[in-house]
Structures are given as structure tokens and as C-alpha cells.
Design a protein around this motif. Structure first.
Motif, PDB file in Angstrom:
ATOM      1  N   THR A   1      -8.604   0.403  -0.712  1.00  0.00           N
ATOM      2  CA  THR A   1      -9.640  -0.594  -0.191  1.00  0.00           C
ATOM      3  C   THR A   1      -9.789  -1.596  -1.416  1.00  0.00           C
ATOM      4  O   THR A   1      -9.849  -2.658  -1.432  1.00  0.00           O
ATOM      5  N   ILE A   2      -9.682  -0.786  -2.718  1.00  0.00           N
ATOM      6  CA  ILE A   2      -9.950  -1.958  -3.766  1.00  0.00           C
ATOM      7  C   ILE A   2      -8.481  -2.704  -3.998  1.00  0.00           C
ATOM      8  O   ILE A   2      -8.783  -3.869  -4.179  1.00  0.00           O
ATOM      9  N   PHE A   3      -7.380  -2.060  -3.701  1.00  0.00           N
ATOM     10  CA  PHE A   3      -6.224  -3.117  -3.916  1.00  0.00           C
ATOM     11  C   PHE A   3      -6.077  -3.986  -2.782  1.00  0.00           C
ATOM     12  O   PHE A   3      -5.994  -5.319  -3.032  1.00  0.00           O
TER      13      PHE A   3
ATOM     14  N   THR B   1      -8.791  -5.591  -1.082  1.00  0.00           N
ATOM     15  CA  THR B   1      -9.685  -6.569  -1.539  1.00  0.00           C
ATOM     16  C   THR B   1      -9.302  -7.619  -2.450  1.00  0.00           C
ATOM     17  O   THR B   1      -9.232  -8.590  -2.347  1.00  0.00           O
ATOM     18  N   ILE B   2      -8.496  -7.187  -3.368  1.00  0.00           N
ATOM     19  CA  ILE B   2      -7.923  -8.001  -4.335  1.00  0.00           C
ATOM     20  C   ILE B   2      -6.802  -8.531  -3.934  1.00  0.00           C
ATOM     21  O   ILE B   2      -6.593 -10.034  -4.042  1.00  0.00           O
TER      22      ILE B   2
ATOM     23  N   SER C   1       0.852  -1.207   0.091  1.00  0.00           N
ATOM     24  CA  SER C   1      -0.016  -0.284  -0.133  1.00  0.00           C
ATOM     25  C   SER C   1       0.790   1.202  -0.021  1.00  0.00           C
ATOM     26  O   SER C   1       0.652   2.378  -0.559  1.00  0.00           O
TER      27      SER C   1
ATOM     28  N   GLU D   1     -16.411  -2.472   4.646  1.00  0.00           N
ATOM     29  CA  GLU D   1     -15.456  -1.450   3.906  1.00  0.00           C
ATOM     30  C   GLU D   1     -16.076  -0.230   3.772  1.00  0.00           C
ATOM     31  O   GLU D   1     -15.365   0.734   4.064  1.00  0.00           O
TER      32      GLU D   1
ATOM     33  N   ILE E   1     -19.363  -5.336   1.826  1.00  0.00           N
ATOM     34  CA  ILE E   1     -19.767  -3.931   1.499  1.00  0.00           C
ATOM     35  C   ILE E   1     -19.816  -3.164   2.835  1.00  0.00           C
ATOM     36  O   ILE E   1     -19.548  -2.060   2.870  1.00  0.00           O
TER      37      ILE E   1
ATOM     38  N   LEU F   1     -10.160   4.783  -1.158  1.00  0.00           N
ATOM     39  CA  LEU F   1     -10.839   3.903  -1.961  1.00  0.00           C
ATOM     40  C   LEU F   1      -9.751   3.190  -3.072  1.00  0.00           C
ATOM     41  O   LEU F   1     -10.037   1.858  -3.032  1.00  0.00           O
ATOM     42  N   GLY F   2      -8.869   3.755  -3.387  1.00  0.00           N
ATOM     43  CA  GLY F   2      -7.705   2.998  -4.348  1.00  0.00           C
ATOM     44  C   GLY F   2      -7.154   1.881  -3.268  1.00  0.00           C
ATOM     45  O   GLY F   2      -6.963   0.643  -3.565  1.00  0.00           O
TER      46      GLY F   2
END
Length: 143
Positions: free
Chosen positions: A112-114, A116-117, A21, A82, A79, A109-110
Motif C-alpha cells: 500500500t505504501i509503495f 501510494t508513492i 509489487s 486504503e 485514508i 501495508l508495504g
């Protein structure tokens, strides 16, 4: 999984997540590594506390066998988790990095998306590596 392995799993997950991150934010923002490092350590700490508290409260309201939860219930869970985490961490990120709430939202948000993956790939890899290690140990013990 024994307690020691659970600690290893959690700590390795967080160390790699925080490191990646920081690198990702450094690549896409003008912030220095020291500021990003401190911020991500605080965010990861908040996330761990939120994880405990959220799941405790969620389980109070959603009763029953956890293995029988539907896909839609699991989607609702992630959801809600997060969204709550974003609400908690956006002001922290804005304050620590001296950015607007909007910029903090976009950065968070970036991340969080990272995450999650990353969580999906980390746990998939961990499970396969763990199975291989257990199988190798079993083969070595039979020889």
C-alpha cells in the motif's frame, strides 16, 4: 482523455504496479514468483472493484463539486479508501500465501505504501510525457 487513452492509462498503471509489487515482495519475502504473481493479480482485481464501489458510495454521501474538495477531505477519502482496501485484501493475501493475518498485514501495508508513492510518480510522469507527445504532434502537424 479519450476512452482508449483512459484504458491505456489504467492498464499500463496496473501492469507496472503488479510487476513492481511482485518484484518488491519477492525481494523481501521467501515466497516464489508464481504465488506472488497470482496473489497480486487477485489483489489488483479486488482493488479495481473496490475503487469503483467505494467512490460510488463516497460520492453519494459527499455531495458537491469534486474540484472544490478540500485537502482534508481528499486526505480523508484516501485514508478511508486504503483502510477499506486493507480490510478486504489482508485475508485474501493471508489465505493465498498461507501466512498469518499479521504477516499479511505487514506485506499488504508495504504494498500500500509503495502503491501510494508509485501512483503519484506514475501519474506525474504520465502527465508530463502525455503533454510532450501532444506538443510534438502539434509541432509535426504545423510543419
Amino acid at each position: 482523455m479519450r476512452a482508449v487513452e483512459r484504458v491505456f492509462h489504467s492498464v499500463s498503471f496496473e501492469v507496472i504496479a503488479v510487476t513492481l509489487s511482485i518484484a518488491g515482495l519477492a525481494a523481501f519475502t521467501e515466497h516464489d514468483i508464481a504465488a506472488l504473481s497470482g496473489t497480486m493479480i487477485v489483489i489488483a482485481s479486488v482493488a479495481m472493484v473496490w475503487n469503483y464501489a467505494f467512490n460510488w458510495v463516497f460520492d453519494l454521501y459527499v455531495k458537491g463539486d469534486k474540484t472544490k474538495r478540500t485537502f482534508s477531505m481528499r486526505l480523508f477519502h484516501v485514508i478511508l479508501f486504503e483502510a477499506g482496501l486493507l480490510v478486504l485484501t489482508i485475508p485474501i493475501m493471508a489465505y493465498l500465501l498461507s501466512v498469518s493475518l499479521w504477516n499479511a498485514f505487514l506485506m499488504d501495508l508495504g504494498v500500500t505504501i509503495f502503491i501510494t508513492i508509485y501512483a503519484f510518480l506514475f501519474n506525474l510522469s504520465y502527465d508530463h510525457i502525455r503533454a510532450a507527445v501532444i506538443q510534438r504532434r502539434a509541432c509535426n502537424n504545423q510543419v
